[in-house]
Design a protein around this motif. Structure first.
Motif, short mmCIF file in Angstrom:
data_model
loop_
_atom_site.label_atom_id
_atom_site.label_comp_id
_atom_site.label_asym_id
_atom_site.label_seq_id
_atom_site.Cartn_x
_atom_site.Cartn_y
_atom_site.Cartn_z
N PHE A 1 -7.47 -0.57 -13.41
CA PHE A 1 -7.40 -1.69 -12.48
C PHE A 1 -7.95 -3.04 -12.64
O PHE A 1 -7.19 -4.06 -12.64
N GLU B 1 -8.21 1.82 -4.29
CA GLU B 1 -7.87 3.39 -3.94
C GLU B 1 -8.73 4.12 -3.34
O GLU B 1 -9.91 4.14 -3.97
N HIS C 1 -3.55 3.84 -2.31
CA HIS C 1 -3.56 2.62 -3.42
C HIS C 1 -3.28 1.37 -2.47
O HIS C 1 -2.14 1.33 -1.86
N ARG D 1 0.87 -1.19 0.10
CA ARG D 1 0.07 0.07 0.11
C ARG D 1 0.74 1.13 -0.13
O ARG D 1 1.96 1.41 0.79
N THR E 1 -9.23 5.27 -14.57
CA THR E 1 -8.55 4.57 -13.30
C THR E 1 -9.17 3.03 -13.03
O THR E 1 -8.30 2.15 -12.65
N GLN F 1 -7.44 -4.77 -5.65
CA GLN F 1 -6.73 -3.62 -6.05
C GLN F 1 -7.72 -2.40 -5.60
O GLN F 1 -8.89 -2.39 -6.13
#
Length: 143
Positions: free
Chosen positions: A130, A109, A91, A76, A126, A107
């Motif tokens: 991922f 964020e 993240h 992380r 984004t 995964q």
């Protein structure tokens, strides 16, 4: 404002194998279409360099600080845009051992800061990145 992106995929491989691929940063250009590079000494408190290229978005290189490194369970980092509190992103790569030869790979964020609302629409790219990376990791680990 806070926005979270969360993705999850089941991988038919042991966490150790998934972790080895995930942390073999030199080979990212060979398989990872989203995170193009991670450079630096991965150790809690260290600053690393991360290059991402979201689909249909602009590439970005940033220098987050590692906040967790627990092989083969979690990596992380926390990145910020200029100063803390403007646009921060924490993240996480998390591996869960399902005790049956499979791994749940998460995964995610979490974005916080005063500019999150301004960039909120761009975060769809984004999330797509991922999901794409997750599929690529799955494919490679299951070979």
């Amino acid at each position: 404002m806070t926005v979270e992106i969360f993705t999850e995929i089941l991988i038919e491989a042991q966490p150790k194998k998934v972790w080895e691929i995930l942390t073999d940063f030199e080979n990212y250009p060979e398989w990872n279409s989203f995170v193009k590079s991670i450079e630096g000494n991965i150790k809690v408190g260290n600053i690393i360099s991360v290059r991402i290229e979201p689909p249909n978005g602009n590439g970005l290189t940033f220098k987050p600080v590692v906040v967790a490194y627990d092989p083969p369970k979690e990596l992380r980092w926390l990145g910020k845009f200029f100063i803390k509190g403007v646009f921060d992103g924490e993240h996480q790569f998390k591996l869960i051992d399902n005790k049956n030869g499979t791994t749940t790979f998460i995964q995610s964020e979490t974005f916080t800061g005063i500019l999150v609302g301004v960039f909120k629409n761009n975060l769809n790219n984004t999330k797509t990145g991922f999901e794409q990376m997750n599929l690529e990791l799955k494919e490679l680990a299951e070979r």
